[in-house]
Design a protein around this motif. Sequence first.
Motif, PDB file in Angstrom:
ATOM      1  N   ARG A  47      30.545  34.090  20.485  1.00  0.00           N
ATOM      2  CA  ARG A  47      29.271  34.179  21.145  1.00  0.00           C
ATOM      3  C   ARG A  47      29.258  32.658  21.816  1.00  0.00           C
ATOM      4  O   ARG A  47      28.607  32.498  22.939  1.00  0.00           O
ATOM      5  N   ALA A  48      29.309  31.679  21.153  1.00  0.00           N
ATOM      6  CA  ALA A  48      29.062  30.296  21.788  1.00  0.00           C
ATOM      7  C   ALA A  48      29.759  30.187  22.761  1.00  0.00           C
ATOM      8  O   ALA A  48      29.373  29.689  23.737  1.00  0.00           O
ATOM      9  N   LEU A  49      31.206  30.596  22.824  1.00  0.00           N
ATOM     10  CA  LEU A  49      32.047  30.349  24.099  1.00  0.00           C
ATOM     11  C   LEU A  49      31.354  31.139  25.163  1.00  0.00           C
ATOM     12  O   LEU A  49      31.224  30.788  26.490  1.00  0.00           O
ATOM     13  N   LEU A  50      30.859  32.475  24.904  1.00  0.00           N
ATOM     14  CA  LEU A  50      30.496  33.408  26.142  1.00  0.00           C
ATOM     15  C   LEU A  50      29.174  32.577  26.652  1.00  0.00           C
ATOM     16  O   LEU A  50      28.851  32.722  27.655  1.00  0.00           O
ATOM     17  N   ARG A  55      26.667  29.327  31.471  1.00  0.00           N
ATOM     18  CA  ARG A  55      26.394  27.986  31.942  1.00  0.00           C
ATOM     19  C   ARG A  55      27.375  27.748  33.178  1.00  0.00           C
ATOM     20  O   ARG A  55      26.875  27.061  34.331  1.00  0.00           O
ATOM     21  N   ASP A  56      28.601  27.762  32.691  1.00  0.00           N
ATOM     22  CA  ASP A  56      29.663  27.264  33.612  1.00  0.00           C
ATOM     23  C   ASP A  56      29.836  28.170  34.818  1.00  0.00           C
ATOM     24  O   ASP A  56      30.539  27.942  35.908  1.00  0.00           O
ATOM     25  N   ALA A  57      29.332  29.776  34.818  1.00  0.00           N
ATOM     26  CA  ALA A  57      29.395  30.207  35.766  1.00  0.00           C
ATOM     27  C   ALA A  57      28.334  30.138  36.973  1.00  0.00           C
ATOM     28  O   ALA A  57      28.476  30.714  37.888  1.00  0.00           O
ATOM     29  N   VAL A  58      27.169  29.423  36.662  1.00  0.00           N
ATOM     30  CA  VAL A  58      25.986  29.423  37.355  1.00  0.00           C
ATOM     31  C   VAL A  58      26.271  28.872  39.051  1.00  0.00           C
ATOM     32  O   VAL A  58      25.909  29.405  39.919  1.00  0.00           O
ATOM     33  N   GLY A  59      27.327  27.952  39.185  1.00  0.00           N
ATOM     34  CA  GLY A  59      27.681  27.341  40.405  1.00  0.00           C
ATOM     35  C   GLY A  59      28.663  28.308  41.061  1.00  0.00           C
ATOM     36  O   GLY A  59      29.193  27.897  42.229  1.00  0.00           O
ATOM     37  N   LEU A  60      29.085  29.286  40.503  1.00  0.00           N
ATOM     38  CA  LEU A  60      30.280  30.175  41.432  1.00  0.00           C
ATOM     39  C   LEU A  60      29.932  30.486  42.659  1.00  0.00           C
ATOM     40  O   LEU A  60      28.660  30.934  42.860  1.00  0.00           O
ATOM     41  N   THR A  61      30.911  30.474  43.469  1.00  0.00           N
ATOM     42  CA  THR A  61      30.989  30.983  44.918  1.00  0.00           C
ATOM     43  C   THR A  61      32.058  31.890  45.191  1.00  0.00           C
ATOM     44  O   THR A  61      31.940  32.925  45.995  1.00  0.00           O
ATOM     45  N   ASP A  62      33.166  32.006  44.401  1.00  0.00           N
ATOM     46  CA  ASP A  62      34.284  32.454  44.509  1.00  0.00           C
ATOM     47  C   ASP A  62      34.461  33.395  43.134  1.00  0.00           C
ATOM     48  O   ASP A  62      34.531  32.751  42.004  1.00  0.00           O
ATOM     49  N   ARG A  63      34.412  34.676  43.166  1.00  0.00           N
ATOM     50  CA  ARG A  63      34.347  35.669  41.884  1.00  0.00           C
ATOM     51  C   ARG A  63      35.732  35.366  41.191  1.00  0.00           C
ATOM     52  O   ARG A  63      35.757  35.845  39.995  1.00  0.00           O
ATOM     53  N   ASN A  64      36.550  34.942  41.897  1.00  0.00           N
ATOM     54  CA  ASN A  64      38.001  34.717  41.240  1.00  0.00           C
ATOM     55  C   ASN A  64      37.938  33.519  40.541  1.00  0.00           C
ATOM     56  O   ASN A  64      39.131  33.173  39.896  1.00  0.00           O
TER      57      ASN A  64
END
Length: 371
Positions: A47-50, A55-64
């Motif tokens: 759960r902690a990793l998820l 938080r680490d996905a917030v800045g994504l612009t490329d879904r891959n």
Amino acid sequence: MTKALWAIGLMSGTSMDGVDVAMIETDGERVLAFGPSGYRPYSEAERALLRQSLRDAVGLTDRNARPGVLTEAERVVTAAHAEAVEAFLSAHDIARETVDLVGFHGQTVLHRPADRLTVQIGDGEGLAARLGLPVVYDMRAADVAAGGQGAPLVPVYHRALARGQGRSGPLIVVNIGGVSNITYIDGDEVLIACDTGPGNALLDDFVFQNTGRPFDAAGALAAQGQVDEAWVVQALQNPFFSVSPPKSLDRNHFAALSVTGKSSSDGAATLTAFTAASIAAIAPLLPKPPHAFIVAGGGARNPTLLSMLGDRIAPALVESADALGWSADAMEAQAFAFLAVRSLNRMPLTFPGTTGVAAALTGGVLAGPPG
């Protein structure tokens, strides 16, 4: 008429509590039989990793792309789903060769349809290889790429269940997971769906931060508190609530809302009331007043939430999915088994009234086992 298949559906929702597993027999139009269901909880480390992956996905612009911990989180999500299926087959003495298909949702870490971006981590090809079974995955991407909201996906399954009950409507099926979403059903032709706002996410996060427990079990904490109705009224001023369906949102859409300064019980009561009020607020935006709200998902196990919802939607009734012979816990997993069969048959998964996509659209990617 298409062939009926035995399919396993897998769902790890925005609450990030674990993997739900369910098996049904379906031709993609009807549910012919319900098989067993199961659950594989995430460990606290998982759960902690998820939570970090959000938080680490917030800045994504490329879904891959998989920055930060996302590569490791994807590996963990895939392994947990494989373990869930293997344990499920063993527990219920189900021969692997009797399973025709697996529907794999993955774990949503970012959902920003306005930017035509939705990201569910989970390696469908890897899961198919480990299980030796065909897997349908990535079921939201086609809709979002076509300008749809990409959510909710479950409405077409809700309609199949209602048809099986001889229920025509107008009625609402409510799924209360991390986010709450509804399906409005009125006969065979009218199918409207949308996210309504927070489900358990705000409450779960608050309870975890204040008590260290992952959620408010049976609504016991909220039941001891006092609702700050003024806070709820103010929170409902968010523009999202006045937008007509279809509409969807990310798990953290309301994360900036704070009940800081309240006791654990008062904060839990207020956030529970906010979830109930935001679900009730959808009714005036629908073609006819629904006469029943059928509740599924984790929120169906929270009697405090159900009581608050009942007070706000009267004279409409709150019904439990379980009371109708459906499974409140397994419904979303069952839905992804149903959707996998529809995807295999190139049937629509999403519709203008459910996601806002211009025309009914199929989706999903099929991964076959090696060999």
